[in-house]
Design a protein around this motif. Structure first.
Motif, PDB file in Angstrom:
ATOM      1  N   VAL A   1       0.848  -1.192   0.000  1.00  0.00           N
ATOM      2  CA  VAL A   1       0.000   0.000   0.000  1.00  0.00           C
ATOM      3  C   VAL A   1       0.882   1.240   0.000  1.00  0.00           C
ATOM      4  N   GLU A   2       0.609   2.140  -0.912  1.00  0.00           N
ATOM      5  CA  GLU A   2       1.437   3.331  -1.071  1.00  0.00           C
ATOM      6  C   GLU A   2       1.190   4.320   0.063  1.00  0.00           C
TER       7      GLU A   2
ATOM      8  N   GLY B   1      -6.615   3.473  -1.093  1.00  0.00           N
ATOM      9  CA  GLY B   1      -5.663   2.376  -1.270  1.00  0.00           C
ATOM     10  C   GLY B   1      -5.577   1.516  -0.018  1.00  0.00           C
TER      11      GLY B   1
ATOM     12  N   ASP C   1      -9.077  -0.440   0.390  1.00  0.00           N
ATOM     13  CA  ASP C   1      -9.206  -1.572  -0.535  1.00  0.00           C
ATOM     14  C   ASP C   1      -8.319  -2.732  -0.112  1.00  0.00           C
TER      15      ASP C   1
END
Length: 329
Positions: A63-64, A71, A74
């Motif tokens: 995950v960024e 993000g 999800d």
């Protein structure tokens, strides 16, 4: 922060406390208002629900961060079990060496009490033991009268107010020991990569400092014993006394204990101090050791401050990552 509160309250409080990372602050605020993600987090064991750990595990799996909350959402709701497995397997052992800039004045105060003899350090909740090297760094304490400097090595900076006992020389160290339920071997690349992953987004200075701290520890690894801090501490203090005056210290550790365990720890450490077996330096969030916090000025509820204590009495407020120190008269 206190890790034994309800999930929504924990994430709301973390949002206020993590303003140094706009990403984590935003994510926490969104989680607190997201019933589906709150339910996902609430399904974890209570000590594993903490924002730092959940966010770090999500980042570990791609995950960024910095990145949008979508993000994270999800990834958590679509997790195939990998993120949960990481959360259950690992823990938040950030070992922030920057805290040494706020701990060293307290260590210097204790050093003066024992005739400036080299100290035998014992850190509870030591993780990789990166805070066991106060003598391997240099310090720049910014005061209203100008900077005060001490030591040799990579520099740690800290803003200081109040009559802090800032030393011209860092305390000497005779021995370094630690206790941790899951000690981290600084020679293990996977373990140190996880430590780097725990550093908050946007904080490259902390990531660089971690690299420096790992290098220092790898050159002279500390003795860290796996065990419970309550059960192991009396024996370790007795062993440490052979090397010099013993100082037991901890920073951002006791919050991980439930209330009965905290009470047992405090009873043990106060008994050791009363017997003259050691001195005790604590650096914890204001709500974690109420008996220590109560000996100093009232901490505002909205002020994310650590309380620095020496032998059970408040001497200062500190920033959780060591950026500032407010010493009390």
């Amino acid at each position: 922060m206190d890790l034994w509160t309800d999930v929504r309250g924990q994430y709301r409080r973390f949002a206020d406390e993590s303003t140094d990372s706009p990403c984590f602050s935003s994510w926490s605020r969104h989680v607190a208002d997201d019933p589906e993600v709150l339910a996902w987090v609430a399904a974890l064991p209570q000590l594993k629900q903490q924002p730092n750990l959940v966010f770090a595990a999500a980042r570990w799996h791609g995950v960024e961060a910095p990145g949008p909350y979508a993000g994270l959402r999800d990834a958590l709701l679509g997790d195939d079990g990998a993120i949960v497995a990481t959360i259950l397997e690992r823990s938040t052992q950030t070992n922030e060496a920057g805290r040494l800039a706020t701990l060293v004045p307290a260590l210097s105060q204790v050093s003066a009490l024992v005739g400036n003899r080299p100290l035998s350090l014992v850190e509870v909740g030591a993780s990789a033991g990166l805070c066991l090297y106060p003598d391997r760094w240099s310090y720049v304490w910014e005061t209203s009268d100008g900077p005060v400097r001490a030591g040799n090595g990579p520099a740690l900076a800290c803003r200081v107010s109040g009559p802090a006992p800032l030393p011209s020389d860092v305390p000497r160290v005779a021995a370094r020991r630690g206790i941790d339920l899951s000690p981290i071997d600084v020679r293990d690349p996977d373990a140190t990569s996880w430590l780097a992953n725990l550093v908050w987004p946007e904080q490259e200075d902390r990531r660089e400092r971690l690299t420096q701290a790992v290098g220092i520890a790898r050159s002279d690894p500390p003795r860290i014993e796996q065990g419970d801090l309550v059960d192991t501490l009396p024996r370790m203090v007795e062993q440490a006394a052979a090397d010099g005056p013993v100082v037991v210290f901890h920073s951002a550790v006791i919050a991980y204990l439930d209330l009965p365990h905290r009470a047992r720890f405090e009873a043990v450490i106060r008994e050791l101090v009363a017997a003259g077996a050691c001195h005790w330096i604590s650096n914890e969030a204001a709500t974690v050791l109420p008996s220590v916090t109560a000996t100093g000025p009232a901490v505002p509820d909205d002020h994310p401050t650590f309380v620095l204590g020496v032998d059970g009495r408040t001497v200062a407020w500190t920033h959780g990552h060591g950026r500032s120190l407010r010493w009390h008269p």
